[in-house]
Design a protein around this motif. Structure first.
Motif, PDB file in Angstrom:
ATOM      1  N   GLY A 266       0.799  -1.210   0.000  1.00 40.97           N
ATOM      2  CA  GLY A 266       0.000   0.000   0.000  1.00 40.97           C
ATOM      3  C   GLY A 266       0.837   1.267   0.000  1.00 40.97           C
ATOM      4  N   VAL A 267       0.183   2.374  -0.261  1.00 37.39           N
ATOM      5  CA  VAL A 267       0.856   3.680  -0.346  1.00 37.39           C
ATOM      6  C   VAL A 267       1.642   3.981   0.930  1.00 37.39           C
ATOM      7  N   LEU A 268       1.062   3.700   2.081  1.00 37.02           N
ATOM      8  CA  LEU A 268       1.718   4.037   3.353  1.00 37.02           C
ATOM      9  C   LEU A 268       2.910   3.129   3.663  1.00 37.02           C
ATOM     10  N   ASN A 269       3.093   2.069   2.909  1.00 36.58           N
ATOM     11  CA  ASN A 269       4.231   1.172   3.119  1.00 36.58           C
ATOM     12  C   ASN A 269       5.224   1.206   1.964  1.00 36.58           C
ATOM     13  N   GLN A 270       5.102   2.198   1.093  1.00 31.39           N
ATOM     14  CA  GLN A 270       6.021   2.340  -0.033  1.00 31.39           C
ATOM     15  C   GLN A 270       7.315   3.028   0.408  1.00 31.39           C
ATOM     16  N   SER A 271       8.427   2.592  -0.140  1.00 28.78           N
ATOM     17  CA  SER A 271       9.699   3.262   0.122  1.00 28.78           C
ATOM     18  C   SER A 271       9.860   4.420  -0.861  1.00 28.78           C
ATOM     19  N   GLY A 272      10.557   5.459  -0.435  1.00 30.88           N
ATOM     20  CA  GLY A 272      10.840   6.585  -1.315  1.00 30.88           C
ATOM     21  C   GLY A 272       9.832   7.712  -1.260  1.00 30.88           C
ATOM     22  N   VAL A 273       8.706   7.536  -0.520  1.00 35.80           N
ATOM     23  CA  VAL A 273       7.739   8.628  -0.417  1.00 35.80           C
ATOM     24  C   VAL A 273       8.269   9.674   0.561  1.00 35.80           C
ATOM     25  N   GLN A 274       7.842  10.921   0.384  1.00 34.30           N
ATOM     26  CA  GLN A 274       8.257  11.980   1.291  1.00 34.30           C
ATOM     27  C   GLN A 274       7.438  11.928   2.588  1.00 34.30           C
ATOM     28  N   VAL A 275       8.025  12.452   3.654  1.00 37.69           N
ATOM     29  CA  VAL A 275       7.352  12.493   4.950  1.00 37.69           C
ATOM     30  C   VAL A 275       7.351  13.930   5.453  1.00 37.69           C
ATOM     31  N   ASP A 358       0.621  13.799  -6.059  1.00 35.96           N
ATOM     32  CA  ASP A 358       0.521  14.293  -7.428  1.00 35.96           C
ATOM     33  C   ASP A 358      -0.252  13.245  -8.223  1.00 35.96           C
ATOM     34  N   LEU A 359      -1.144  13.686  -9.085  1.00 41.18           N
ATOM     35  CA  LEU A 359      -1.987  12.739  -9.831  1.00 41.18           C
ATOM     36  C   LEU A 359      -1.187  11.799 -10.726  1.00 41.18           C
ATOM     37  N   GLY A 360       0.021  12.202 -11.120  1.00 40.54           N
ATOM     38  CA  GLY A 360       0.835  11.337 -11.968  1.00 40.54           C
ATOM     39  C   GLY A 360       1.779  10.437 -11.198  1.00 40.54           C
ATOM     40  N   ALA A 361       1.677  10.447  -9.866  1.00 36.88           N
ATOM     41  CA  ALA A 361       2.626   9.691  -9.052  1.00 36.88           C
ATOM     42  C   ALA A 361       2.242   8.232  -8.871  1.00 36.88           C
ATOM     43  N   LEU A 362       0.979   7.914  -9.039  1.00 35.40           N
ATOM     44  CA  LEU A 362       0.522   6.559  -8.744  1.00 35.40           C
ATOM     45  C   LEU A 362      -0.765   6.257  -9.496  1.00 35.40           C
ATOM     46  N   ALA A 363      -1.147   4.981  -9.500  1.00 35.59           N
ATOM     47  CA  ALA A 363      -2.419   4.577 -10.109  1.00 35.59           C
ATOM     48  C   ALA A 363      -2.852   3.238  -9.536  1.00 35.59           C
ATOM     49  N   VAL A 364      -4.144   3.126  -9.263  1.00 37.16           N
ATOM     50  CA  VAL A 364      -4.732   1.828  -8.936  1.00 37.16           C
ATOM     51  C   VAL A 364      -4.918   1.092 -10.260  1.00 37.16           C
ATOM     52  N   THR A 365      -4.487  -0.163 -10.322  1.00 34.51           N
ATOM     53  CA  THR A 365      -4.576  -0.915 -11.573  1.00 34.51           C
ATOM     54  C   THR A 365      -5.603  -2.042 -11.460  1.00 34.51           C
ATOM     55  N   THR A 366      -6.221  -2.350 -12.568  1.00 33.51           N
ATOM     56  CA  THR A 366      -7.245  -3.401 -12.608  1.00 33.51           C
ATOM     57  C   THR A 366      -7.389  -3.896 -14.032  1.00 33.51           C
ATOM     58  N   ASP A 367      -7.902  -5.094 -14.191  1.00 32.08           N
ATOM     59  CA  ASP A 367      -8.173  -5.594 -15.540  1.00 32.08           C
ATOM     60  C   ASP A 367      -9.532  -5.112 -16.039  1.00 32.08           C
ATOM     61  N   ILE A 399       3.339   2.581  -8.418  1.00 33.88           N
ATOM     62  CA  ILE A 399       3.936   3.802  -7.889  1.00 33.88           C
ATOM     63  C   ILE A 399       4.979   4.258  -8.897  1.00 33.88           C
ATOM     64  N   TYR A 400       4.631   5.265  -9.684  1.00 32.36           N
ATOM     65  CA  TYR A 400       5.511   5.732 -10.745  1.00 32.36           C
ATOM     66  C   TYR A 400       6.542   6.738 -10.241  1.00 32.36           C
ATOM     67  N   ARG A 401       6.139   7.563  -9.294  1.00 31.70           N
ATOM     68  CA  ARG A 401       7.027   8.619  -8.768  1.00 31.70           C
ATOM     69  C   ARG A 401       6.857   8.664  -7.245  1.00 31.70           C
ATOM     70  N   PRO A 402       7.626   7.865  -6.509  1.00 32.86           N
ATOM     71  CA  PRO A 402       7.457   7.814  -5.049  1.00 32.86           C
ATOM     72  C   PRO A 402       7.555   9.173  -4.378  1.00 32.86           C
ATOM     73  N   ASN A 403       8.494  10.047  -4.855  1.00 35.46           N
ATOM     74  CA  ASN A 403       8.629  11.349  -4.198  1.00 35.46           C
ATOM     75  C   ASN A 403       7.555  12.346  -4.627  1.00 35.46           C
ATOM     76  N   GLY A 404       6.589  11.868  -5.423  1.00 36.59           N
ATOM     77  CA  GLY A 404       5.407  12.666  -5.739  1.00 36.59           C
ATOM     78  C   GLY A 404       4.280  12.399  -4.753  1.00 36.59           C
TER      79      GLY A 404
END
Length: 413
Positions: A266-275, A358-367, A399-404
């Motif tokens: 999940g987002v809260l357990n991703q490495s590289g995100v800002q705090v 940022d809207l370009g930083a991540l995306a929920v994916t599905t088929d 997660i395309y841009r963790p620091n976003g």
């Protein structure tokens, strides 16, 4: 042609013996069911001519019911005084012994008299048009009227949390497995260079990321087939509940998944995100988080926080006692914005933690496919006349841009 036959039969359906009454009623129900089914398949309402035909059929069926009672009462009186055996009771599949819908000499039920969920749905719809919305009068497939316990068609549901982080997160459709490239480094060495000197080399690290959709699913407890048959809204209720439960599970995985086994990271357990640490108050902290994004080339696209955290911001006061959000009037909850950004409240995120992205930083994916299927093949469901619904879909998180992404501390530790 069916409408004409329905009208003709309705006009002359009163006369005849018990057998004629049963046949006329069964034919009226069949024709009415066909009209309703055709309109449903075509995704439209009944036209004026069809409605008129069904109203005429409903009136004729009411008259046939009265006629059937009279015939049965007459037969009972005749049997009593003539010393004959009582008239056989009607079964749920048809008339009396040897009548329409009765077992054949081999013990089989005639094909046209077997219970059919689609036909049942159509006849129940026709009963509603006859002015019996309570459901106290059910129809067997033969057309016999059966009086049972009235069913309240309302299902009294528990409350549902109406908001979800999924409402503001970007979504992408992906195959079950896929790969994308993520930039992990930017080291610009551009500088003035004297004629003939070696130019500096800049580094832009790119790495390949393997993505995978994971199945998130659940199964409803067994449901009696007769409940589904007697209450047409029950199936939709179960499917809606399953979809709600699936939405909650996906949201929890997207925000808090631990990445173990089939769990998403999940987002809260991703490495590289800002705090962003708590500073002064929640409103100030969010504003500093926006600056943190802007410092690395991103902009705020949305904020996710717990309902209680958003409540605290709405109710916060400045030193002069005025609302912190800058108005002497209550906050417009429909707008639900802070620093111009849309807020999504979610019970899946911790109370003291917010997520700014940022809207370009991540995306929920599905088929793109969520399935709900019914079956009686589990354990002894078939023997118990029970069915279960299974609801599932495949989901992931890119997660395309963790620091976003900025993890916000909305309260002091």
């Amino acid at each position: 042609m069916k409408i004409k036959e329905l009208l003709d039969l309705s006009a002359k359906a009163e006369a005849g013996t018990q057998g004629h009454v049963d046949e006329a009623k069964a034919r009226l129900l069949t024709l009415g069911s066909d009209l309703v089914a055709v309109a449903g398949d075509e995704g439209r309402e009944l036209d004026d001519e069809e409605q008129a035909a069904l109203k005429a059929a409903a009136g004729a069926i009411d008259k046939l019911d009265v006629k059937a009672v009279q015939i049965k009462e007459s037969a009972a009186v005749m049997a009593r005084f003539a010393g004959l055996a009582p008239v056989a009771k009607a079964s749920v599949l048809g008339g009396g012994a040897g009548g329409h819908g009765s077992p054949t000499p081999t013990g089989e039920i005639p094909e046209g008299s077997r219970l059919n969920f689609r036909a049942k749905a159509a006849t129940v719809g026709l009963v509603t048009k006859m002015g019996d919305p309570s459901g106290s009068k059910a129809l067997a497939s033969s057309g016999d009227a059966l009086t049972g316990t009235p069913i309240d068609s309302t299902i009294y549901e528990q409350g549902k949390v109406s908001t979800s982080a999924l409402g503001i997160l970007p979504v992408k459709t992906r195959p079950p497995t896929y790969t994308y490239l993520r930039q992990t480094k930017r080291d610009n060495k551009a500088a003035p260079v004297a004629l003939g000197d070696l130019k500096p080399t800049s580094e832009y690290g790119v790495t390949s990321i393997d993505g995978k959709l994971e199945v998130i699913a659940h199964v409803a407890e067994p449901t009696p087939e007769y409940w589904l048959e007697d209450l047409q809204s029950l199936g939709s209720f179960v499917e809606t509940e399953l979809m709600y439960g699936l939405d909650r599970a996906v949201e929890a995985q997207v925000l808090n998944g631990d990445g173990v086994g089939p769990h998403l990271t999940g987002v809260l357990n991703q490495s590289g995100v800002q705090v962003q640490a708590f500073t002064v108050d929640a409103t100030t902290t969010v504003r500093k988080g926006l600056t943190a994004l802007e410092m690395v080339g991103y902009e705020g696209g949305g904020i996710i926080m717990h309902p209680q955290a958003w409540e605290a911001i709405e109710l916060s006061r400045r030193q002069d006692g005025s609302p912190d959000l800058g108005s002497s009037l209550p906050v417009d909850r429909a707008a639900q914005r802070l620093w111009g950004l849309r807020i999504a409240v979610s019970t899946a995120v911790p109370v003291k933690t917010g997520i700014l992205f940022d809207l370009g930083a991540l995306a929920v994916t599905t088929d793109g496919a969520v399935r709900t299927q019914w079956s009686n093949s589990v354990a002894d469901d078939f023997a118990r006349n029970q069915v279960r619904a299974r609801n599932e879909g495949r989901f992931g998180l890119d997660i395309y841009r963790p620091n976003g992404i900025v993890k916000l501390a909305l309260a002091a530790a």
